[in-house]
Design a protein around this motif. Structure first.
Motif, PDB file in Angstrom:
ATOM      1  N   GLN A  13      52.802 -14.187-105.483  1.00  0.00           N
ATOM      2  CA  GLN A  13      52.987 -12.821-105.032  1.00  0.00           C
ATOM      3  C   GLN A  13      52.124 -11.843-105.806  1.00  0.00           C
ATOM      4  O   GLN A  13      51.689 -10.822-105.287  1.00  0.00           O
ATOM      5  CB  GLN A  13      54.476 -12.437-105.148  1.00  0.00           C
ATOM      6  N   GLN A  16      48.808 -12.138-103.880  1.00  0.00           N
ATOM      7  CA  GLN A  16      48.729 -11.881-102.444  1.00  0.00           C
ATOM      8  C   GLN A  16      50.120 -11.661-101.853  1.00  0.00           C
ATOM      9  O   GLN A  16      51.130 -12.073-102.424  1.00  0.00           O
ATOM     10  CB  GLN A  16      48.052 -13.054-101.729  1.00  0.00           C
ATOM     11  N   LYS A  17      50.136 -11.011-100.705  1.00  0.00           N
ATOM     12  CA  LYS A  17      51.393 -10.804-100.000  1.00  0.00           C
ATOM     13  C   LYS A  17      51.643 -11.969 -99.041  1.00  0.00           C
ATOM     14  O   LYS A  17      50.722 -12.639 -98.599  1.00  0.00           O
ATOM     15  CB  LYS A  17      51.368  -9.473 -99.254  1.00  0.00           C
ATOM     16  N   ALA A  19      53.179 -13.375 -95.502  1.00  0.00           N
ATOM     17  CA  ALA A  19      53.493 -13.007 -94.117  1.00  0.00           C
ATOM     18  C   ALA A  19      53.972 -14.234 -93.355  1.00  0.00           C
ATOM     19  O   ALA A  19      53.580 -15.367 -93.663  1.00  0.00           O
ATOM     20  CB  ALA A  19      52.266 -12.409 -93.436  1.00  0.00           C
ATOM     21  N   LEU A  36      45.289 -11.624 -90.804  1.00  0.00           N
ATOM     22  CA  LEU A  36      46.036 -11.489 -92.051  1.00  0.00           C
ATOM     23  C   LEU A  36      45.474 -12.420 -93.123  1.00  0.00           C
ATOM     24  O   LEU A  36      45.313 -12.021 -94.288  1.00  0.00           O
ATOM     25  CB  LEU A  36      47.515 -11.791 -91.810  1.00  0.00           C
ATOM     26  N   TYR A  41      46.323 -12.249 -97.132  1.00  0.00           N
ATOM     27  CA  TYR A  41      47.720 -12.660 -97.034  1.00  0.00           C
ATOM     28  C   TYR A  41      47.833 -14.184 -97.074  1.00  0.00           C
ATOM     29  O   TYR A  41      46.965 -14.899 -96.552  1.00  0.00           O
ATOM     30  CB  TYR A  41      48.349 -12.179 -95.724  1.00  0.00           C
ATOM     31  N   VAL A  43      49.932 -16.901 -95.214  1.00  0.00           N
ATOM     32  CA  VAL A  43      50.586 -16.794 -93.911  1.00  0.00           C
ATOM     33  C   VAL A  43      51.327 -18.087 -93.564  1.00  0.00           C
ATOM     34  O   VAL A  43      50.747 -19.177 -93.594  1.00  0.00           O
ATOM     35  CB  VAL A  43      49.574 -16.458 -92.800  1.00  0.00           C
ATOM     36  N   ASP A  95      56.881 -10.596 -97.450  1.00  0.00           N
ATOM     37  CA  ASP A  95      56.488  -9.192 -97.337  1.00  0.00           C
ATOM     38  C   ASP A  95      56.365  -8.715 -95.899  1.00  0.00           C
ATOM     39  O   ASP A  95      56.527  -7.524 -95.624  1.00  0.00           O
ATOM     40  CB  ASP A  95      55.150  -8.977 -98.054  1.00  0.00           C
ATOM     41  N   GLN A 240      49.490  -3.134 -93.477  1.00  0.00           N
ATOM     42  CA  GLN A 240      48.947  -2.707 -94.765  1.00  0.00           C
ATOM     43  C   GLN A 240      49.441  -1.339 -95.239  1.00  0.00           C
ATOM     44  O   GLN A 240      49.142  -0.932 -96.359  1.00  0.00           O
ATOM     45  CB  GLN A 240      47.414  -2.701 -94.705  1.00  0.00           C
TER      46      GLN A 240
END
Length: 263
Positions: A13, A16-17, A19, A36, A41, A43, A95, A240
């Protein structure tokens, strides 16, 4: 106590986020997942068919991106719960949820639509969104830092129906109510929820538009399409935003499609 899995998730985390995209194996879901991934992200790729998810995950891995193929039927309560437990175990948080999976029924008069076909559309387009949102909401409100974003794929049909589309139209109108309720209830937990209504993106599902589809006046007419990448760009913009801001509703459509004035 934080175990090694949670520590690994928190380390991910920091970089990166995370998804999760449903219906990621084709069309809008695949385009948005790729967008993404290209923008940093990690994913989770969700869909009923494993093969296209694994192909997309392999493509991402070859590009140095983080993707997890996660076959799942979003109408299956136990499968959805297991999916989000796996996301938490792997990444420690979530996220962004993009509720994109959907289906249609045969284009027939209501008296010719079977109850089984009606239920199949409702189960995927509405109950599936509820199940994924329910699980994401529970994770987002308890994770640290708290909060996250949920984006629902509505449709132009959330505003105006096409002929012979009662099941699809009813579920997309319902998604608007679900979006508003989650947006309201998520405020106290820093969970933002918005909806993107899409008209005639050039995907496999919309390919029939180029050959002519029924209009409200009974005619059959070819309708213009737009590049699905434009939808992906729009979803990325919504994703975003800081959680202090939200696109509550966005409509993106082929400019000359018959929507304004339809019906």
């Amino acid at each position: 106590m934080i175990d090694a899995t949670q520590q690994a998730g928190q380390a991910t985390q920091a970089a990166q986020k995370i998804a999760l995209v449903t219906g990621a194996g084709s069309g809008i879901g695949r385009a948005c997942a790729r967008k993404l991934l290209a923008n940093g992200y990690a994913v989770v790729l969700v869909g009923r068919r494993a093969e296209p998810l694994e192909a997309l995950a392999a493509e991402a891995h070859a590009a140095g991106q983080t993707a997890l193929a996660a076959p799942c039927d979003v109408t299956d309560v136990a499968a959805v719960e297991a999916l989000f437990e796996a996301v938490h175990a792997r990444f420690g948080r979530l996220d962004l949820l993009f509720n994109n999976a959907g289906r249609n029924a045969k284009a027939v008069d209501i008296d010719e639509l079977s109850v089984e076909d009606w239920r199949a559309v409702v189960d995927t387009n509405l109950t599936g969104v509820f199940l994924c949102t329910r699980a994401a909401f529970a994770l987002m409100k308890r994770q640290s830092p708290r909060g996250g974003r949920i984006i629902n794929n509505g449709s132009i049909s959330a505003h105006a129906p096409r002929p012979f589309s009662i099941a699809y139209t009813a579920t997309k109108h319902a998604i608007t109510g679900l979006t508003k309720s989650v947006s309201l209830d998520g405020r106290r937990y820093d969970i933002a929820c918005g909806q993107i209504d899409i008209g005639n993106a050039a995907t496999e599902m919309a390919g029939r538009m180029a050959h002519g589809v029924p209009q409200a006046n009974g005619e059959i007419a070819v309708e213009p399409l737009m590049d699905v990448e434009l939808v992906a760009d729009a979803v990325l913009h919504m994703a975003q935003l800081p959680l202090a801001a939200n696109v509550q509703f966005m409509t993106i459509m082929a400019t000359k499609m018959p929507f304004v004035g339809r019906g």
